[in-house]
Design a protein around this motif. Sequence first.
Motif, mmCIF file in Angstrom:
data_model
loop_
_atom_site.group_PDB
_atom_site.id
_atom_site.type_symbol
_atom_site.label_atom_id
_atom_site.label_comp_id
_atom_site.label_asym_id
_atom_site.label_seq_id
_atom_site.Cartn_x
_atom_site.Cartn_y
_atom_site.Cartn_z
ATOM 1 N N LEU A 183 7.626 15.105 -1.987
ATOM 2 C CA LEU A 183 7.458 13.780 -2.590
ATOM 3 C C LEU A 183 5.984 13.494 -2.822
ATOM 4 O O LEU A 183 5.579 13.017 -3.887
ATOM 5 N N PHE A 224 16.627 4.435 -1.225
ATOM 6 C CA PHE A 224 17.316 4.107 0.014
ATOM 7 C C PHE A 224 18.712 3.638 -0.300
ATOM 8 O O PHE A 224 18.939 2.943 -1.278
ATOM 9 N N ARG A 263 14.254 9.059 7.588
ATOM 10 C CA ARG A 263 13.667 8.489 6.371
ATOM 11 C C ARG A 263 12.360 7.764 6.663
ATOM 12 O O ARG A 263 11.399 7.864 5.909
ATOM 13 N N PHE A 291 4.668 10.905 4.248
ATOM 14 C CA PHE A 291 4.297 10.819 2.832
ATOM 15 C C PHE A 291 2.931 10.140 2.697
ATOM 16 O O PHE A 291 2.045 10.621 1.998
ATOM 17 N N VAL A 292 2.783 9.026 3.402
ATOM 18 C CA VAL A 292 1.512 8.292 3.344
ATOM 19 C C VAL A 292 0.373 9.157 3.884
ATOM 20 O O VAL A 292 -0.737 9.149 3.353
ATOM 21 N N ILE A 331 9.769 10.311 7.112
ATOM 22 C CA ILE A 331 9.331 10.852 5.825
ATOM 23 C C ILE A 331 8.347 9.884 5.168
ATOM 24 O O ILE A 331 7.328 10.299 4.616
ATOM 25 N N MET A 332 8.635 8.588 5.276
ATOM 26 C CA MET A 332 7.725 7.604 4.686
ATOM 27 C C MET A 332 6.326 7.716 5.274
ATOM 28 O O MET A 332 5.335 7.744 4.545
ATOM 29 N N GLY A 352 0.795 -1.206 0.000
ATOM 30 C CA GLY A 352 0.000 0.000 0.000
ATOM 31 C C GLY A 352 0.837 1.269 0.000
ATOM 32 O O GLY A 352 0.312 2.362 -0.023
ATOM 33 N N LEU A 353 2.144 1.121 0.040
ATOM 34 C CA LEU A 353 2.992 2.309 0.049
ATOM 35 C C LEU A 353 3.364 2.694 -1.369
ATOM 36 O O LEU A 353 4.104 1.983 -2.036
ATOM 37 N N ALA A 354 2.840 3.819 -1.800
ATOM 38 C CA ALA A 354 3.232 4.274 -3.117
ATOM 39 C C ALA A 354 4.541 5.046 -2.989
ATOM 40 O O ALA A 354 5.056 5.242 -1.897
ATOM 41 N N GLY A 355 5.087 5.476 -4.106
ATOM 42 C CA GLY A 355 6.262 6.345 -4.039
ATOM 43 C C GLY A 355 7.539 5.545 -3.998
ATOM 44 O O GLY A 355 7.604 4.479 -3.424
ATOM 45 N N VAL A 383 3.686 12.992 -6.441
ATOM 46 C CA VAL A 383 2.875 11.811 -6.766
ATOM 47 C C VAL A 383 1.400 12.201 -6.882
ATOM 48 O O VAL A 383 0.699 11.778 -7.801
ATOM 49 N N LEU A 405 11.014 6.044 -2.692
ATOM 50 C CA LEU A 405 12.109 6.740 -2.031
ATOM 51 C C LEU A 405 13.368 5.954 -2.333
ATOM 52 O O LEU A 405 13.352 4.731 -2.369
#
Lengths: 309, 239
Positions: free
Chosen positions: B41, A26, B103, B110-111, B106-107, A19-22, B45, A24
Amino acid sequence: MAIQRRRFVAAVGTSAIAGLAGCLSFSGNGDDEGASVTGETLTLTTTTSTYDTGLLGELNVPFQDMYGVTVDSVAQGTGAALETARNGDSDVVMVHARSLEDEFMRQGYGVNRRDLMFNDFVIVGPADDPAGIEGMDSAAEAFTTIADSEAAFISRGDNSGTHTKELIIWEQAGVDPGGDWYQETGQGMGEVLNIANQQSGYTLSDRGTYLSQRSKIDLTILVQGPIEGGPELLANPYGIIAVNPAVHDNVNYDLAMAYIGYITSPQAQDLIENYEANGEQLFFPRALSEEPDFQQYVPEGWSANTTDS
Amino acid sequence: MSLGTFTPVLTPFLVDFPFDAVYVRSIIAVSLYVSVIAVLLSASVSLPIALLMGFTSFPGKRLLTSVINTGMGFPSVVVGLLVLFVVSNQGPLGEFELVFTKRAMIMSQFVLATPPITAISLAAISGVDQNVRDAAHALGGTRIDVALVTIKEARYGIATAVLAGFGRAISEVGSVLIVGGNIAGAEGVSKTRTLTTAISLEARQGRYETAMVLGGILVVLVLLVNAVVVRLGDKGVQR
């Protein structure tokens, strides 16, 4: 047990990532397996009491300078701190609930436990003491009295070391706490003291956090712990345990052991001895002893001929 | 991450401060760093998705719209838990050792920020008067021209969307506390401590005054960003 946990976490994680779009980007950290720990980071999960009293900051600075490393302290409460370590997300834990520590070691997640320091728990409440528990020399009796008078009692309710101790006392008192007077907050010790203060309620607190906040609240100590001659049941020993590198190969075991070595050393034990808030000593060192103390390395009641499942 | 711009604004707050400025500045820096990156980000999207949905119709579009709208109300703590499972040592991204880092924060932000940015920009794009689109067509515009005119008309709404996403990101506490761990170094430099998690920590320690000051800084930051975005979106158009 351990395997099922891991499968569960992995399964939940995998479905969550779907369910995590995008994207990043790493970059894994290219750890070169050198002998030096310089520049590395140690993740320590600990309890709110060691953090909020300011002791941890005091202890960590010399260690960081000595080895040129960084200590990331995450203050979570004993239950959560051990859970984070079970998932391999911390390298070392500093906690205070022997039954939970023993379980952690028995399951194979923790190695090389050391006794670190102790303080004690105190039962605090409003100065006018509506339940009339002042000066009792039994914690269970005090709890029974509070329950009988249905005076407000604020519980941590967060699976922390203090909460674990509180439940042990209720069990000894033979009371199953519940009702409007008993409030589980799910918060840290500092917050619970504030709530008890606002509501003129009773609570069980570690002495350190109570002393470091005493100037801001009107609660007084009504039942003392063993440091001031109270019952042994209110003793509050802290232990430090490294996360087992055989279970989680990502943990920084060398640095965790360096930290345990440092924090049980005469230098750090001195710092603990001399650390004060509002002119009072909060913690008492316990790592140094000329007598062998084998009990600190193994779960309580362990012996070579009992087999733990 | 220069905070030079903010220092004059913060000066009144820094009078009689119980911490050194380094602590407070590093907390502000972490807050801004995490939220700004997450929102950038997220916008990169969300906006294409909103444009696609605004200019095309396809089966299931209504369902998708309602899913996005539902996402706006998704509890941040749950997002934090899911991200924790993903980045934990045993999760699918375990090898990257992201837990308790910026990070991971940020994740999760972002969600959190993506649904509001998508939904509000979609509403803005859909809300552009059909006459404007027809006029652009009539003047011989290509689909691209029509799209550009629509975006120009909807820019205020899009700016509002990005702002709403930023507001959600910078002011939420649940998920960043879970995945970031509220870490500040022993010397008082924040690693994953944001304004919100610092406020909760100060409140836990009974330092309500400090918590209030940090709260004031947070509100000022949000208002500042708000003002900037409003000015950008409002150039020439008086609504």
